[in-house]
Write a protein that holds these residues in place. Structure first.
Motif, PDB file in Angstrom:
ATOM      1  N   PHE A  97      14.359  24.633  16.587  1.00  0.00           N
ATOM      2  CA  PHE A  97      13.663  24.596  15.299  1.00  0.00           C
ATOM      3  C   PHE A  97      12.864  23.308  15.102  1.00  0.00           C
ATOM      4  O   PHE A  97      12.118  23.191  14.134  1.00  0.00           O
ATOM      5  CB  PHE A  97      14.657  24.791  14.159  1.00  0.00           C
TER       6      PHE A  97
ATOM      7  N   GLU B 136       9.379  27.195  14.257  1.00  0.00           N
ATOM      8  CA  GLU B 136       8.792  27.533  12.961  1.00  0.00           C
ATOM      9  C   GLU B 136       8.262  28.969  12.966  1.00  0.00           C
ATOM     10  O   GLU B 136       8.412  29.706  11.979  1.00  0.00           O
ATOM     11  CB  GLU B 136       7.674  26.554  12.615  1.00  0.00           C
ATOM     12  N   LYS B 137       7.653  29.379  14.075  1.00  0.00           N
ATOM     13  CA  LYS B 137       7.181  30.760  14.184  1.00  0.00           C
ATOM     14  C   LYS B 137       8.359  31.739  14.133  1.00  0.00           C
ATOM     15  O   LYS B 137       8.248  32.827  13.551  1.00  0.00           O
ATOM     16  CB  LYS B 137       6.408  30.949  15.489  1.00  0.00           C
TER      17      LYS B 137
ATOM     18  N   ASP C 289       9.345  32.256  10.607  1.00  0.00           N
ATOM     19  CA  ASP C 289       8.408  33.181   9.967  1.00  0.00           C
ATOM     20  C   ASP C 289       8.747  34.628  10.331  1.00  0.00           C
ATOM     21  O   ASP C 289       8.690  35.525   9.472  1.00  0.00           O
ATOM     22  CB  ASP C 289       6.974  32.868  10.394  1.00  0.00           C
TER      23      ASP C 289
ATOM     24  N   ARG D 241      16.112  20.253   9.525  1.00  0.00           N
ATOM     25  CA  ARG D 241      14.940  21.093   9.775  1.00  0.00           C
ATOM     26  C   ARG D 241      15.238  22.557   9.508  1.00  0.00           C
ATOM     27  O   ARG D 241      14.444  23.249   8.860  1.00  0.00           O
ATOM     28  CB  ARG D 241      14.476  20.896  11.217  1.00  0.00           C
TER      29      ARG D 241
ATOM     30  N   LEU E  65      13.441  24.927   6.717  1.00  0.00           N
ATOM     31  CA  LEU E  65      12.765  26.177   7.052  1.00  0.00           C
ATOM     32  C   LEU E  65      13.325  27.344   6.241  1.00  0.00           C
ATOM     33  O   LEU E  65      12.571  28.214   5.769  1.00  0.00           O
ATOM     34  CB  LEU E  65      12.910  26.462   8.549  1.00  0.00           C
TER      35      LEU E  65
END
Length: 448
Positions: free
Chosen positions: A188, A194-195, A198, A223, A227
Motif C-alpha cells: 500500500f 492505491e489502485k 480503488d 497508509r 486509504l
C-alpha cells in the motif's frame, strides 16, 4: 422430507437461546419456555410462511395467533440453527493440495508451495472452478455468508478479483459473498497499492493485508488506514500468525485505529502470538483492542495444523488465540474455516459445523457453552454488516439448519451429514460436489 407447501409448522425443535432474537425471549417471559440447564436450549415451534419465520411459539403452549390448518413436521427435539456465517476463508487457494502439497507442513513451506502453484496454474478457469467448488461445499453444508481473502497483488490480483466478481453475481441468490484484498502491507506504499484500494472500493470489498513486524509497520498501517478512510472502506488484517511473543501487530493495529479515530469496522485474524505473551502485555493489548472496537476471528484448524510444527517433534501448543479472555473483555470473537485443502491446511470441506466442532475441542468452549454458538452465526454476521443473518427471529428469512441431534454432545460427536438445510423455508439439495469435478486441473501424476 419437508412438505412442498410454503406454510408449515416445525414442531418440537430446540434452539440455543443465544441464537433467538431478544423480541421472542421478551414476549415469552410469562410463558413456559423449556430450557436445559447445561445446554441452554429453548424448546420452540416455528411457523414457516412465505419463506420467512411467521411465529416462534414455546412448545406445548397456545400459538401466539390461531394457526391455519397447515402441515406439521415433528423435529423430535432436534436442534435448529440459523445458517452459518464463515467470515474468513481463502477460496482462491482452495483445492490445490493434490498438485501442490506442503512439503514439510510449515508456514514457510505453505507460502512457497502456494506461490509456486499460483505462478504455474492460476489462470481464470482454474481459479473460477476451484472457488466455485468451495462455494458448492459451503452452500450444501448450510452456510449463507462468506468473507474470502483474495491474493490481490499485480496481474494475478486483477484476475482473481474479476473471478470473484463473476461468482458473486452468479451466486447472489444463494450466498452473500464479501472479498478482502490480501497483500503484504508494504504494497500500500506503492502506486499499485492505491489502485488496489480503488478496485476494492469499486467492488464494495474490504481493504486488508498481512501485518508483520518490520521497521516500516507504523508507516504501512497509517497508509492503509488513510486509504480506507478516503474510500469509506472497512479493514480486515492478518495479524500475528506466529508463536513469536515479540510479534505485536494486533496491538499496533489497535493503536493506529485509535490514532486515526477510525469509525469503520476492523477485523483482525489469527492473533496467535497473544497466547504466548506475558499477562501484562496481553492486558494492555486487550484494552487497546476493546477501545479500537476491533473484532477478532480465530482460525483454529489451520493454526493447529501450521503452528509450532517441527520435523520429528510433537507440537507444544494449539495455535489458537485467547478466545475466552477476549470474550471476557467484551471483544467480539468468531471462529472461521480459513484455508481448505491447500498448503496452509491439507484438509477441510468448508463445513462451518466442523469449524465449530474443532474449535470447541481445541479452545474448550464447552464448559460452559454460554453463547459460543454465536461465533459461527450471529457475531460474524454482525461484524460483516448482516443484521438479518445468523439468527432466528420472527420476520427473518427461514434460512435454517435442522439437525437430528438433540444436544451438543450428539451434535458434535457425528458429522451430521444428514442435516436438512432450508433456504427461505425450502429444503435444498445438500449433495456435495464430487472431487472428480476437478481432476482435469491436476497433472496426470497428481503433483505440480
Amino acid at each position: 422430507m419437508l412438505p412442498s407447501t410454503s406454510n408449515y409448522l416445525l414442531k418440537n425443535g430446540r434452539v440455543p437461546q443465544s441464537l433467538l432474537e431478544m423480541e421472542f425471549l421478551a414476549s415469552s417471559a410469562d410463558s413456559t419456555v423449556a430450557t436445559t440447564t447445561e445446554n441452554d436450549f429453548c424448546a420452540v415451534d416455528l411457523e414457516i410462511a412465505g419463506g420467512a419465520i411467521a411465529q416462534i411459539i414455546p412448545t406445548n403452549t397456545e400459538p401466539l395467533s390461531q394457526l391455519p390448518d397447515i402441515p406439521v413436521v415433528d423435529l423430535q427435539s432436534g436442534l435448529v440453527f440459523p445458517c452459518f456465517v464463515d467470515m474468513h476463508a481463502h477460496l482462491d487457494k482452495g483445492q490445490i493440495w493434490e498438485r501442490s502439497p506442503n512439503p514439510d507442513g510449515t508456514f514457510a513451506g505453505a507460502i512457497e508451495a502456494a506461490r509456486a502453484d499460483a505462478q504455474k496454474h492460476w489462470n481464470a478457469e482454474d481459479v473460477y472452478r476451484r472457488m466455485q467448488f468451495g462455494l458448492k461445499c459451503s452452500y450444501a453444508h448450510g452456510t449463507k455468508a462468506i468473507r474470502t481473502h483474495i491474493d490481490s497483488a499485480g496481474e494475478q490480483g486483477t484476475l482473481s478479483l474479476a473471478v470473484f466478481e463473476a461468482l458473486q453475481a452468479e451466486w447472489g441468490d444463494r450466498l452473500i459473498l464479501q472479498a478482502v484484498s490480501l497483500v503484504s502491507l508494504d504494497y500500500f506504499l506503492t502506486p499499485a497499492g492505491e489502485k488496489l484500494a480503488d478496485k476494492i472500493a469499486q467492488i464494495g470489498g474490504i481493504l486488508g493485508g498481512v501485518a508483520y513486524m518490520n521497521p516500516d509497520l507504523d508507516k504501512q498501517l497509517d497508509r492503509v488506514f488513510s486509504l480506507a478512510e478516503e474510500r469509506g472502506l472497512n479493514l480486515d488484517f492478518h495479524t500475528d500468525e506466529t508463536d513469536d511473543p515479540e510479534s505485536t501487530t494486533l496491538q499496533e493495529v489497535a493503536k493506529t485505529a485509535i490514532r486515526h479515530k477510525f469509525s469503520g469496522q476492523i477485523i483482525c485474524g489469527h492473533c496467535c502470538s497473544l497466547a504466548v505473551q506475558p499477562p501484562d502485555l496481553v492486558t494492555e493489548t486487550l484494552t487497546l483492542v476493546k477501545q479500537a472496537n476491533i473484532g477478532i476471528v480465530s482460525l483454529p484448524m489451520c493454526n493447529l495444523y501450521l503452528q509450532d510444527r517441527e520435523s520429528g517433534r510433537t507440537p507444544r501448543w494449539r495455535g489458537v488465540t485467547l478466545l475466552h479472555e477476549l470474550k471476557a473483555a467484551g471483544i467480539p470473537v468468531t471462529v472461521a474455516s480459513d484455508n481448505c485443502r491447500d498448503p496452509f491446511y491439507g484438509f477441510g470441506d468448508h463445513d462451518v459445523l466442523e469449524v465449530f466442532n474443532m474449535s470447541v475441542r481445541i479452545a474448550h468452549l464447552d464448559r460452559h457453552w454460554e453463547d459460543w454458538p454465536r461465533t459461527v452465526t450471529t457475531t460474524p454476521a454482525d461484524l460483516m454488516g448482516l443484521p438479518n443473518v445468523g439468527r432466528i427471529g420472527v420476520g427473518l428469512p427461514a434460512d435454517l439448519i435442522l439437525f437430528k441431534a438433540r444436544t451438543f454432545s450428539e451434535l458434535l460427536s457425528r458429522s451430521q451429514r444428514d442435516r436438512t438445510v432450508l433456504r427461505q423455508g425450502k429444503e435444498i439439495d445438500t449433495t456435495l460436489p464430487d472431487y472428480r469435478e476437478l481432476d482435469d486441473l491436476l497433472p496426470e501424476d497428481g503433483r505440480g
